[in-house]
Motif scaffolding. Structure first.
Motif, PDB file in Angstrom:
ATOM      1  N   THR A 127      30.009  40.752  58.309  1.00  0.00           N
ATOM      2  CA  THR A 127      30.767  40.731  57.490  1.00  0.00           C
ATOM      3  C   THR A 127      31.206  41.726  57.191  1.00  0.00           C
ATOM      4  O   THR A 127      31.998  41.922  55.906  1.00  0.00           O
ATOM      5  CB  THR A 127      30.009  41.055  56.019  1.00  0.00           C
ATOM      6  OG1 THR A 127      28.692  42.549  55.746  1.00  0.00           O
ATOM      7  CG2 THR A 127      28.668  39.857  55.611  1.00  0.00           C
ATOM      8  N   ASP A 154      22.581  45.193  45.242  1.00  0.00           N
ATOM      9  CA  ASP A 154      21.350  45.109  45.103  1.00  0.00           C
ATOM     10  C   ASP A 154      20.744  45.658  45.384  1.00  0.00           C
ATOM     11  O   ASP A 154      19.570  47.074  45.219  1.00  0.00           O
ATOM     12  CB  ASP A 154      20.940  43.747  44.717  1.00  0.00           C
ATOM     13  CG  ASP A 154      21.105  42.861  43.819  1.00  0.00           C
ATOM     14  OD1 ASP A 154      22.046  42.991  42.942  1.00  0.00           O
ATOM     15  OD2 ASP A 154      20.472  41.546  43.416  1.00  0.00           O
ATOM     16  N   SER A 186      27.798  36.757  46.981  1.00  0.00           N
ATOM     17  CA  SER A 186      29.392  37.285  46.567  1.00  0.00           C
ATOM     18  C   SER A 186      30.684  36.449  45.875  1.00  0.00           C
ATOM     19  O   SER A 186      29.932  35.489  47.485  1.00  0.00           O
ATOM     20  CB  SER A 186      29.696  38.849  47.248  1.00  0.00           C
ATOM     21  OG  SER A 186      30.966  38.643  46.804  1.00  0.00           O
ATOM     22  N   GLN A 244      29.298  37.530  52.423  1.00  0.00           N
ATOM     23  CA  GLN A 244      28.525  37.932  51.720  1.00  0.00           C
ATOM     24  C   GLN A 244      27.268  36.290  50.968  1.00  0.00           C
ATOM     25  O   GLN A 244      27.769  36.603  50.113  1.00  0.00           O
ATOM     26  CB  GLN A 244      28.875  39.365  51.122  1.00  0.00           C
ATOM     27  CG  GLN A 244      27.637  39.722  50.333  1.00  0.00           C
ATOM     28  CD  GLN A 244      26.359  40.047  51.761  1.00  0.00           C
ATOM     29  OE1 GLN A 244      26.727  40.686  52.906  1.00  0.00           O
ATOM     30  NE2 GLN A 244      24.935  40.301  51.150  1.00  0.00           N
ATOM     31  N   GLU A 245      26.483  36.929  50.988  1.00  0.00           N
ATOM     32  CA  GLU A 245      25.211  35.845  50.011  1.00  0.00           C
ATOM     33  C   GLU A 245      25.321  37.013  48.598  1.00  0.00           C
ATOM     34  O   GLU A 245      25.321  37.793  48.909  1.00  0.00           O
ATOM     35  CB  GLU A 245      23.726  35.799  50.274  1.00  0.00           C
ATOM     36  CG  GLU A 245      23.288  35.079  50.410  1.00  0.00           C
ATOM     37  CD  GLU A 245      21.736  34.780  50.685  1.00  0.00           C
ATOM     38  OE1 GLU A 245      21.341  33.789  49.708  1.00  0.00           O
ATOM     39  OE2 GLU A 245      21.676  36.131  51.396  1.00  0.00           O
ATOM     40  N   ASP A 284      26.969  43.711  49.449  1.00  0.00           N
ATOM     41  CA  ASP A 284      25.387  43.789  48.798  1.00  0.00           C
ATOM     42  C   ASP A 284      25.124  44.644  48.228  1.00  0.00           C
ATOM     43  O   ASP A 284      24.248  46.145  48.645  1.00  0.00           O
ATOM     44  CB  ASP A 284      24.403  43.657  50.403  1.00  0.00           C
ATOM     45  CG  ASP A 284      22.637  42.652  49.573  1.00  0.00           C
ATOM     46  OD1 ASP A 284      23.459  41.961  48.206  1.00  0.00           O
ATOM     47  OD2 ASP A 284      22.082  42.561  50.101  1.00  0.00           O
ATOM     48  N   TYR A 311      29.959  39.252  42.488  1.00  0.00           N
ATOM     49  CA  TYR A 311      28.423  39.195  43.201  1.00  0.00           C
ATOM     50  C   TYR A 311      27.592  39.053  42.071  1.00  0.00           C
ATOM     51  O   TYR A 311      27.033  39.936  41.137  1.00  0.00           O
ATOM     52  CB  TYR A 311      28.191  40.615  43.181  1.00  0.00           C
ATOM     53  CG  TYR A 311      27.321  41.259  44.175  1.00  0.00           C
ATOM     54  CD1 TYR A 311      26.581  41.227  45.060  1.00  0.00           C
ATOM     55  CD2 TYR A 311      26.251  42.274  43.280  1.00  0.00           C
ATOM     56  CE1 TYR A 311      25.781  40.893  46.161  1.00  0.00           C
ATOM     57  CE2 TYR A 311      24.906  41.886  44.090  1.00  0.00           C
ATOM     58  CZ  TYR A 311      24.657  41.707  45.243  1.00  0.00           C
ATOM     59  OH  TYR A 311      23.170  42.180  45.751  1.00  0.00           O
ATOM     60  N   LYS A 312      26.458  38.315  42.783  1.00  0.00           N
ATOM     61  CA  LYS A 312      25.787  37.256  41.432  1.00  0.00           C
ATOM     62  C   LYS A 312      26.400  37.458  40.235  1.00  0.00           C
ATOM     63  O   LYS A 312      25.605  37.585  39.272  1.00  0.00           O
ATOM     64  CB  LYS A 312      24.792  38.154  41.956  1.00  0.00           C
ATOM     65  CG  LYS A 312      24.205  38.717  43.115  1.00  0.00           C
ATOM     66  CD  LYS A 312      22.646  38.652  43.396  1.00  0.00           C
ATOM     67  CE  LYS A 312      22.725  38.594  44.867  1.00  0.00           C
ATOM     68  NZ  LYS A 312      20.966  39.546  45.213  1.00  0.00           N
TER      69      LYS A 312
END
Length: 380
Positions: free
Chosen positions: A110, A142, A286, A283-284, A140, A167-168
């Motif tokens: 990424t 978190d 996002s 990015q997972e 990321d 983001y989430k």
């Protein structure tokens, strides 16, 4: 065919009349510094980002510098960890605010700051983290927030390239102690000159940024509480940005559609299966607003030259990681090894991406790119 890397005239065409009227209204009003448009834009951005405070400033670099100066004043100095794979402004602002800087490597897929690399650099001297939401998507967060909580660190988000990303479900720039925006003309939300913004849910940070943009001034005229600078957002830029802000979501969606079309065209050309062209991963968690559409290619400089010869606008972000920049040689004693950043610097290539880019233009980009990488395969 010629395909520009960015064409602001296409983006501005639907709103040009409104931009011109907004500028004319400012000129007629006569209030050019910290006027009603700055105040209104701050309120609109605070609402859009779902935060308590927004402070308009002169540019994205000064946004970072002000936020970091505020945190230095509130919590003291120490070492700040950031990424070497970004524009120099990020780490430059860290040093200018009085901190030491440490460089943690990035995720090779990424190009975003790697939380595990950050954790490996945390020492008792570490006070903060500056993640960069690069190319249009969020780091990321978190695990970074967990690290900050565990070690008592603050976070300042460099959100110059991801305005409007999530983001989430949380807004880019609104997750840390402060978030910093750039409104340089080429940004997803850009002015017609320089401009920036600091957002925060911390009243103490916001108050120091508001004072700091006016030379550390207190409420009493000509009384100054600390050394800062002249970091004010122009009224004209605020007026232009207010016109453009309501269109940001649609423009970001169109950027995403352009990126999806690239991926389809790459697949049709067999470039993804052969790994000749390797787009950076999403990015997972996002959303990606594609400030830049970046791929990795072998023999990048040859491909870059070939695309430019074919009339295609391309760029390299970034050819030299910050841990290898001479500018930081005198201010950091430790040599930070960041192999992923070095590898990316040799391979990354940004292709045209902007609202209004046509499929015909993208096909020309992909056909030309395919020819160049296939030529490279034959040369091996």
């Amino acid at each position: 065919m010629k395909v520009p890397l960015l064409d602001l005239s296409r983006i501005h065409q639907p709103v040009l009349a409104d931009m011109q009227k907004a500028a004319a209204d400012v000129l007629a009003d006569g209030r050019y510094i910290l006027g009603p448009n700055v105040k209104a834009f701050e309120e609109e951005m605070a609402s859009a980002c779902q935060v308590e405070h927004a402070v308009g400033v002169s540019n994205g670099t000064d946004a970072l510098r002000l936020a970091l100066m505020a945190l230095h004043r509130l919590h003291g100095g120490g070492t700040v960890i950031t990424t070497p794979f970004t524009f120099i402004a990020t780490a430059e602002a860290v040093v200018a605010a009085g901190f030491d800087v440490a460089f943690a490597d990035v995720n090779p897929d990424t190009a975003l700051l790697d939380p595990e690399a950050v954790e490996s650099l945390i020492t008792p001297e570490t006070v903060g983290i500056v993640p960069v939401h690069l190319f249009g998507q969020c780091v990321d967060m978190d695990p970074l927030e967990a690290l900050a909580k565990k070690h008592g660190l603050w976070i300042v988000e460099d959100n110059a390239q991801a305005t409007g990303a999530l983001y989430k479900g949380r807004t880019a720039g609104a997750m840390g102690d402060a978030g910093c925006f750039s409104f340089f003309p080429s940004k997803n939300l850009g002015g017609v000159g320089d401009g920036g913004l600091v957002i925060s849910n911390r009243q103490d940070v916001a108050e120091l940024c508001r004072s700091g943009r006016r030379h550390g001034a207190s409420v009493e005229r000509y009384r100054h509480d600390f050394i800062a600078g002249n970091f004010r957002l122009d009224e004209l830029q605020a007026a232009i940005l207010r016109v453009k802000l309501p269109h940001l979501a649609a423009w970001n969606l169109e950027r995403t559609e352009v990126a999806d079309r690239y991926l389809r065209l790459f697949a049709e050309a067999g470039l993804l299966e052969s790994r000749s062209v390797r787009p950076l991963a999403r990015q997972e968690g996002s959303t990606h607003v594609y400030h830049q559409f970046v791929v990795r290619v072998d023999a990048r400089d040859r491909v870059l030259h070939g695309l430019r010869e074919a009339g295609i606008g391309v760029a390299v972000y970034y050819p030299i990681p910050l841990n290898r920049q001479e500018a930081f040689g005198a201010v950091i004693a430790q040599r930070f090894e960041c192999p992923n950043s070095l590898a990316l610097a040799d391979e990354v290539l940004a292709l045209p991406v902007f609202p209004g880019l046509t499929e015909e233009e993208q096909r020309y980009v992909v056909e030309t790119l395919s020819g160049l990488v296939n030529e490279g395969e034959k040369l091996r």
